[in-house]
Motif scaffolding. Structure first.
Motif, short mmCIF file in Angstrom:
data_model
loop_
_atom_site.label_atom_id
_atom_site.label_comp_id
_atom_site.label_asym_id
_atom_site.label_seq_id
_atom_site.Cartn_x
_atom_site.Cartn_y
_atom_site.Cartn_z
N THR A 72 0.85 -1.19 0.00
CA THR A 72 0.00 0.00 0.00
C THR A 72 0.88 1.24 0.00
O THR A 72 1.73 1.41 0.88
CB THR A 72 -0.93 0.01 1.23
OG1 THR A 72 -1.77 -1.14 1.19
CG2 THR A 72 -1.79 1.27 1.25
N ALA B 105 0.95 5.36 0.18
CA ALA B 105 0.16 6.53 0.59
C ALA B 105 0.64 7.77 -0.17
O ALA B 105 1.82 8.11 -0.15
CB ALA B 105 0.31 6.76 2.09
N ILE C 117 -9.11 4.53 -2.22
CA ILE C 117 -8.17 3.46 -2.49
C ILE C 117 -8.20 3.20 -3.99
O ILE C 117 -9.25 2.85 -4.55
CB ILE C 117 -8.52 2.17 -1.72
CG1 ILE C 117 -8.52 2.43 -0.21
CG2 ILE C 117 -7.53 1.06 -2.06
CD1 ILE C 117 -8.92 1.22 0.63
N ILE D 141 -3.39 4.61 -1.65
CA ILE D 141 -4.42 5.26 -0.84
C ILE D 141 -4.19 6.77 -0.88
O ILE D 141 -3.05 7.23 -0.88
CB ILE D 141 -4.45 4.75 0.62
CG1 ILE D 141 -3.13 4.99 1.34
CG2 ILE D 141 -4.82 3.27 0.65
CD1 ILE D 141 -3.18 4.66 2.84
N TYR E 162 0.15 7.29 8.48
CA TYR E 162 -0.28 6.04 7.86
C TYR E 162 0.89 5.07 7.71
O TYR E 162 0.74 3.87 7.93
CB TYR E 162 -0.92 6.31 6.50
CG TYR E 162 -2.38 6.70 6.58
CD1 TYR E 162 -3.39 5.75 6.44
CD2 TYR E 162 -2.76 8.02 6.79
CE1 TYR E 162 -4.73 6.11 6.51
CE2 TYR E 162 -4.10 8.39 6.87
CZ TYR E 162 -5.08 7.42 6.73
OH TYR E 162 -6.40 7.79 6.81
#
Length: 221
Positions: free
Chosen positions: A6, A8, A40, A51, A61
């Motif tokens: 993921t 950010a 997302i 994200i 995050y």
């Protein structure tokens, strides 16, 4: 543990200037955050998602593992403190500077010399505090989250500390840049646990980012 990574990012300049770095790693974001309400976003790599968060929230995050890595400005990282983050690469994107600005005609140099107590509006309280403390200047810092330029115009402050790129917003509001605090660019930040547990998946992306960003680094004189 899931192989999915993921990333950010914040909307705007950082997002746009990170896209070529992602593409250098063979990854394309398949939706535009300016046109989509999704927070997302998928990519062409099923193991990588993006994200969309506020710029000031990217380090949080990543620090707490909700994102494995992210892109954040040096200004944001200095304010955050960088705890729990590995910062391997200056990406040489979203370049600007953190500066002091005052209304045109305000004698900043004289005010500082005479030891006057200045009122300063800024979002970057930690950076501003350290800057003025190092100069021995007494200031009252007032935290704002937007439209810093309005502060001096309505009598809220004598000066502002804010990011400056072209300076056009300052000029439009009859403000002048009087002091350069530091140069800003965006950094890649990585969750320390992810770096260990997902190294095999992360490392090629980090290397692609590094190679792509090196081409944007300032050339030595």
């Amino acid at each position: 543990m899931s192989r999915q990574l993921t990333l950010a990012l914040s909307k705007g300049r950082i997002f746009e200037e990170t896209l070529p770095l992602l593409e250098a790693a063979g990854i394309k974001v398949t939706e535009n955050p300016e046109k989509s309400r999704k927070l997302i976003l998928p990519t062409t790599d099923p193991d990588v998602r993006v994200i969309i968060v506020r710029a000031s929230d990217v380090p949080t995050y990543v620090q707490y593992g909700a994102a494995d890595f992210g892109v954040a400005g040096k200004d944001v990282l200095l304010e955050h403190g960088g705890e729990g983050l590995y910062q391997p690469i200056d990406l040489n994107i979203a370049k600007c500077r953190l500066s002091v600005a005052v209304p045109a005609g305000f004698d900043y140099a004289s005010a500082v010399r005479q030891g006057a107590r200045l009122r300063v509006v800024t979002k970057y309280v930690k950076c501003a505090s350290e800057h003025f403390a190092a100069k021995g200047v007494h200031v009252d810092l007032i935290k704002l989250y937007g439209s810093m330029e309005l502060g001096p115009l309505v009598g809220l402050s004598d000066a502002i500390v804010d990011l400056v790129s072209t300076g056009s917003t300052l000029r439009a509001n009859n403000l002048v840049e009087v002091e350069h605090i530091l140069d800003i660019s965006s950094r890649l930040v990585v969750n320390q646990a992810a770096l260990k547990l997902k190294r095999e998946r992360l490392q090629p992306i980090l290397e692609a980012f590094e190679q792509a960003s090196a081409s944007q680094a300032p050339k030595a004189a």
